[in-house]
Design an enzyme around this catalytic site. Structure first.
Site, mmCIF file in Angstrom:
data_model
loop_
_atom_site.group_PDB
_atom_site.id
_atom_site.type_symbol
_atom_site.label_atom_id
_atom_site.label_comp_id
_atom_site.label_asym_id
_atom_site.label_seq_id
_atom_site.Cartn_x
_atom_site.Cartn_y
_atom_site.Cartn_z
ATOM 1 C CG ASP A 1 -5.597 37.904 29.442
ATOM 2 O OD1 ASP A 1 -5.385 39.024 29.943
ATOM 3 O OD2 ASP A 1 -6.543 37.676 28.649
ATOM 4 C CG ASP B 1 -11.389 9.631 -3.302
ATOM 5 O OD1 ASP B 1 -10.988 9.200 -2.209
ATOM 6 O OD2 ASP B 1 -11.321 8.989 -4.366
ATOM 7 N N GLY C 1 0.839 -1.200 0.000
ATOM 8 C CA GLY C 1 0.000 0.000 0.000
ATOM 9 C C GLY C 1 0.877 1.253 0.000
ATOM 10 C CG HIS D 1 -5.253 8.236 5.380
ATOM 11 N ND1 HIS D 1 -4.218 8.186 4.479
ATOM 12 C CD2 HIS D 1 -4.691 8.031 6.592
ATOM 13 C CE1 HIS D 1 -3.091 7.924 5.122
ATOM 14 N NE2 HIS D 1 -3.360 7.826 6.413
ATOM 15 C CG LEU E 1 -3.288 7.721 -2.949
ATOM 16 C CD1 LEU E 1 -2.675 6.647 -2.064
ATOM 17 C CD2 LEU E 1 -2.427 8.981 -2.901
ATOM 18 C CB VAL E 2 -6.621 5.803 -8.810
ATOM 19 C CG1 VAL E 2 -6.792 5.463 -10.274
ATOM 20 C CG2 VAL E 2 -6.783 4.541 -7.959
ATOM 21 C CB ALA E 3 -5.965 11.086 -9.858
ATOM 22 C CE LYS E 4 -1.738 13.680 -5.504
ATOM 23 N NZ LYS E 4 -1.216 14.088 -4.194
ATOM 24 N NE ARG F 1 -14.506 0.299 3.456
ATOM 25 C CZ ARG F 1 -14.355 1.610 3.477
ATOM 26 N NH1 ARG F 1 -15.400 2.392 3.418
ATOM 27 N NH2 ARG F 1 -13.148 2.142 3.584
ATOM 28 C CG ASP G 1 -10.790 43.274 32.190
ATOM 29 O OD1 ASP G 1 -11.893 42.982 32.630
ATOM 30 O OD2 ASP G 1 -10.318 44.439 32.203
#
Ligand code: GDG
Length: 722
Positions: free
Chosen positions: A676, A370, A28, A163, A374-377, A309, A498
């Protein structure tokens, strides 16, 4: 130091083969990216090994086998996988984060299992964790884990990467467990997303759900700061770019080409998921075929759907719909020598996938949502002599980095159709120019860079959090300050009011000093060695009224006036006369911002927005500062953004100039300034190196110490003078 990656799955699978266990690697993107991290640190991985067993001996055997690779299994039961993984992770969080509102399932047993498994991951991880380790938790299955680890190991460095998309607050708020999920994530020092949009949504959920202070990309907690940043994940560019030249891949490409003939091939590769827009894509292609018969027999879509899935009902339904739609298209248009859609419901070996990328003239990547994609890259990286065209959904995180793709709205069939036509008719020169630009980007923003950028930033933030921890007033710091206080013979104590001596309230005029505070001030001022000054932005009248009878000195309106030995003096020549333009700008801002108001002091104007909705306040604050910029520089005025206020004043004095004036008039061997607000930073800067600057609330690099909560200020002084 070790780097410990904790993810739902290990990067390997354990399988039973002939009564033995074999370890199968899965290459992966994450595993490759982390594997190539240039670090001297030992890398470990904790996650589910992908196998069920209740047998302790088997567990032992698997643990030993994986241990040799520095992988450590967390064993989960079938019930746990059903409720934690398929349930809460994939049937509640996944649809929520991908804007599939009506697909979200809420079930008590899902949430209970999610909590239980996150605790189990924590239990399994703790024995490996040492204080200087870097823990990097991956993804939405483990959102409660950062806090669980932090509760047990407060000093360890924890990062979390999400992710998938993070949805807008309006959607995220529907989650019944929204607080616990966000608190879980805030156990990390650094939270990473693929894009700035997800980061923006997350920050807005943090301040709306948890009502925490966020300053740009920082969330201030009691004892540390959490940073949020965008790290767009890349791929192993070299691996994809070089792969088409491998002999085995070449052979496969040639074979595929031969089988498919000379027609143009469009390719799509996705896991089976409703977020990937597979049906929309098919319908877009069907429209194209209907409206462009001239391309019949000339173009085919090779659609790879990787089983995923399918135990979840939604996914099984989707599979049926895909099968039917493809059947319909092919039934309607196929000829003896031409199939419009080649459909593969299977996963391919790496080399086969590369061959498909290699021969594809067009990649059709059209998810409805999405995180990155990663498929595009990967497709772009494999292109060499013959450029390909990428059609990319604007809903994929990758679209932000790849504007040279043909960007489409995946819900618009007409756009898909037009994009296909544009890709088919694009001149070679244009294809090449677009590809070159995109390859330039993805060849530098690689997965290796992604991992190392994240780890570098995490280490840097952890250092900063250690510094904050060192500065936070605890027993050790109190003992040191007390020692210096006790040993001193002449002390200067500068107190902001304050947010320091008094908590913030809705109406500033209600912030009257408490009994407890008046008692403390009485004690402090009764010590002859002490000169106690309240250095405040408040006006003279209020300070005189509230502290009547106390032997205090004051600096009012940020040092525009000061009171010594019972007498007021001024650092400004006369009461300011406000320019009409400035007054109009502020009045206009008040008109447009319900619940905000203006305070006019002798030396300054203040726009208060404490009770305004956070988002609106942020917008108006920026607009006001912007509008004031011109007149302020013309009139030589200073714009000072403070705690829920914007103040316009002369630059000639501030809280720091008052400190300098006091230090010039007398010698002190103990100087303490506490405050503060950003305006108190001037006090810290004006203190000499041995001065004790204490910041209340957020971290300040200029202050030596920090007290996280206003409510701890009076007890702190009580202990110091005890
Ligand atoms: C999640 C987010 C985000 C696919 N088919 C085969 C195969 N693959 C590989 C691809 C690619 C990976 O699987 C899929 O990655 P994506 O990024 O496209 O999508 P998700 O799986 O949904 O991943 C996503 C990602 O996390 C990283 O943060 O980009 O947005 O949803 O690498 O090549 N690999 C092989 N055969 C196949 O058939 N060998």
């Amino acid at each position: 130091m070790k780097i410990i990656i904790i993810a739902n799955r290990l990067p390997v699978k354990i399988e039973r083969e002939d009564n033995a266990f074999v370890v199968k690697r899965s290459e992966g993107g994450l595993a490759t990216g982390l594997g190539s991290l240039e670090t001297d640190a030992e890398m470990h991985w904790i996650g589910w090994p992908g196998i069920y067993t209740d047998d302790e001996n088997e567990k032992k055997e698997i643990t030993e086998k994986l241990g040799e690779l520095n992988y450590h299994p967390v064993f989960l039961s079938e019930d746990q996988i059903e409720n934690y993984y398929e349930g809460y992770s994939n049937s509640t969080i996944w649809p929520l984060c991908h804007y599939f509102f009506s697909f979200i399932q809420y079930k008590t047993e899902y949430w209970e299992a999610y909590r239980e498994v996150n605790s189990l991951f924590c239990e399994e991880a703790l024995p490996f964790i040492e204080d200087d380790d870097i823990i990097w938790v991956q993804d939405y299955q483990l959102m409660l884990l950062p806090k669980k680890i932090r509760d047990n190991k407060p000093n360890v460095n924890i990062g979390y990467f999400h992710h998938i998309p993070f949805p807008s607050y309006e959607l995220f708020r529907v989650l019944p467990e929204r607080e616990e999920v966000l608190e879980g994530l805030l156990g990390a020092d650094l939270i990473g997303f693929h894009t700035h949009d997800y980061m923006r949504h997350f920050i807005s959920a943090i301040y709306r759900v948890l009502d925490l202070n966020c300053n740009l990309d920082e969330i201030s907690l009691r004892d540390r700061i959490v940073h949020v940043d965008a790290f767009p994940m890349g791929i192993n560019y070299e691996q994809y770019h070089n792969a088409p030249a491998l002999a085995d891949v070449r052979k496969r490409s040639e074979k595929l080409r031969e089988e498919l003939g000379s027609q143009t091939i469009m390719l799509s590769v996705d896991r089976l998921d409703y977020s990937k827009g597979i049906l929309h894509r098919l319908n877009g292609f069907a429209n194209f075929l209907e409206n462009h018969p001239e391309y019949h027999k000339k173009v085919s879509l090779a659609m790879i759907v990787v089983p995923s899935r399918d135990a979840v009902d939604r996914y099984a339904d989707l599979k049926t719909q895909i099968d039917q739609t493809i059947g319909k298209i092919n039934g309607q248009y196929s000829t003896l020598g031409w199939t419009p859609v080649y459909y593969f419901y299977q996963s391919f070996p790496f080399n086969e996938l590369i061959a498909l990328y290699d021969i594809a003239d067009i990649a059709l990547v059209t998810p409805l949502r999405d995180g990155m994609n990663l498929v595009a890259k990967e497709y772009l990286a494999t292109k060499r002599e013959k450029p390909g065209v990428l059609i990319l959904s604007e809903m994929a995180g990758a679209a932000i980095e790849l504007p040279d793709a043909i960007i489409i709205n995946p819900n618009d069939m007409q756009e898909i159709e037009n994009a296909i036509l544009q890709a088919l008719t694009m001149p070679e020169k244009e294809k090449r120019a677009r590809l070159d630009n995109m390859q330039k980007r993805i060849s530098t923003q690689t997965v290796k860079k992604w991992a190392s950028d994240f780890v570098k930033e995490l280490s840097h933030i952890s250092e900063q959090n250690k510094e904050i921890f060192q500065k936070t007033v605890g027993k050790r710091q109190l003992t040191q300050i007390k020692k210096e206080y006790d040993q001193a013979s002449r002390r200067l104590i500068l107190l902001d009011y304050d947010g320091t001596l008094s908590p913030f309230v809705k109406n500033p005029e209600d912030a009257i000093p408490s009994e407890e505070l008046l008692n403390l001030l009485t004690k402090l001022t009764s010590d002859q060695k002490n000169k106690v000054v309240i250095n405040s932005g408040r006006n003279r009248q209020v300070l005189d009224k509230w502290f009547k009878g106390l032997d205090l000195d004051f600096a009012a309106e940020h040092g525009a006036f000061y009171k010594e030995s019972g007498k007021w003096h001024k650092n400004i020549r006369e009461k300011m006369e406000w320019d009409d333009e400035i007054l109009k700008i502020i009045e206009h801002t008040i008109d447009k911002t319900p619940r905000s108001h203006m305070e006019e002091k002798d030396s300054s104007l203040v726009w208060h927005y404490r009770n305004v909705d956070v988002w609106l306040a942020e917008l108006r604050q920026k607009q006001l500062i912007n509008a004031l910029m011109g007149p302020s520089s013309r009139l030589n005025l200073q714009i000072v953004p403070g705690n829920k206020i914007v103040e316009i004043k002369s630059p000639d004095f501030n809280k720091g100039s008052e400190v300098k004036r006091l230090l010039q008039k007398a010698d002190y061997d103990f100087m303490l300034a506490i405050g503060d607000d950003t305006t108190d930073e001037d006090m810290f800067h004006a203190l000499p190196p041995n001065g004790v600057g204490i910041k209340v609330g957020d971290f300040s690099p200029a202050a030596k110490y920090r007290i996280p909560l206003q409510s701890s200020v009076i007890p702190f002084f009580g202990n110091m003078i005890k």
